[in-house]
Design an enzyme around this catalytic site. Sequence first.
Site, PDB file in Angstrom:
ATOM      1  CG  HIS A  80     -73.021   0.655  -6.621  1.00  0.00           C
ATOM      2  ND1 HIS A  80     -73.893  -0.248  -6.057  1.00  0.00           N
ATOM      3  CD2 HIS A  80     -73.727   1.819  -6.739  1.00  0.00           C
ATOM      4  CE1 HIS A  80     -75.063   0.326  -5.845  1.00  0.00           C
ATOM      5  NE2 HIS A  80     -74.988   1.582  -6.237  1.00  0.00           N
ATOM      6  CG  HIS A  82     -74.364   5.501  -6.326  1.00  0.00           C
ATOM      7  ND1 HIS A  82     -75.230   4.962  -7.234  1.00  0.00           N
ATOM      8  CD2 HIS A  82     -73.647   6.447  -6.990  1.00  0.00           C
ATOM      9  CE1 HIS A  82     -75.047   5.554  -8.416  1.00  0.00           C
ATOM     10  NE2 HIS A  82     -74.095   6.465  -8.285  1.00  0.00           N
ATOM     11  CG  ASP A  84     -77.850   4.445  -1.979  1.00  0.00           C
ATOM     12  OD1 ASP A  84     -76.879   4.757  -2.684  1.00  0.00           O
ATOM     13  OD2 ASP A  84     -78.862   3.871  -2.438  1.00  0.00           O
ATOM     14  CG  HIS A  85     -75.311   0.852  -2.394  1.00  0.00           C
ATOM     15  ND1 HIS A  85     -75.815  -0.406  -2.573  1.00  0.00           N
ATOM     16  CD2 HIS A  85     -76.220   1.705  -2.933  1.00  0.00           C
ATOM     17  CE1 HIS A  85     -76.983  -0.329  -3.205  1.00  0.00           C
ATOM     18  NE2 HIS A  85     -77.236   0.942  -3.427  1.00  0.00           N
TER      19      HIS A  85
END
Length: 290
Positions: A80, A82, A84-85
């Site tokens: 996904h 976000h 932090d990804h």
Amino acid sequence: MAGPPPKPWPTGLVERPEPLVRRVLAPNPSPYTYTGTQTYIVGEGEAVAVIDPGPDDQAHIDAIVEAVGAAKIAAIMCTHTHRDHSPAARPLAERTGAPIVGCAPLVLDDSGPRADASFDRDYAPDRVMEDGEAMTGPGWTLRAVHTPGHTSNHLCFALEESGALFTGDHVMGWSTSVVVPPDGDMGAYMKSLERLYERGDRVYYPAHGAPVEKPRQLVRGMIGHRRQRENQILRLLGETRQSAADMVPRMYKGLDPRLTGAAEMSVTAHLLDLERRGLVGRSGDLWQTL
């Protein structure tokens, strides 16, 4: 949410939880990311896949490239978008020539409390994977499993050769996932949990925290926990009309003050789901049972 393990954490180091899987921890710990984002490298030999490359941090990107070694990166796969990804996907692709595949892009504003989890507006995949579609390499097959709820574009990836499932933020052993409206949807999240419960995956590798060795047991507990929260909300609203913020202190005893915003958004996600099901209604910020 459980507290992190004692330091030192293996930031930047290569760990191997099973023969086809390596992981590298990014240097982005927080109350919402635990010890940081775990990037997974799947496969051996001439071509591998990189799952959730993490934040756009040069040291972390260097660590991924070093862990891959002489192999070609066949795909950079994001569960996904976000922050932090997925942000490291673009610089990693530019550096290696690898395509970005996986979840669809989102450009929504995130009204939630997570400073690290607003959406990555620069994410631009070369290919969006549909539910059930596979990415393959020498000795490995990663199949997309559509699991909306934490975000509407969330995917898990099943490693068919070993029975492992890379669960991103959908299921984590250290904490329940944060569901932040408007993109996060509690009804969709519950359906996605039920879908995973029906699967026979051997182990889960989440983006944060330790592997989940008994996945069906954990998912069953998570579904039960969410139902308990739902019943708790209905009991509180049966006493008097309340806002989501009013309910948080009564529902989350001893909560870390840094997580109050996340708890309020979780309650709101439950309320919106209950509203769609015709069980509660609202007037302004106040909710009541119907």
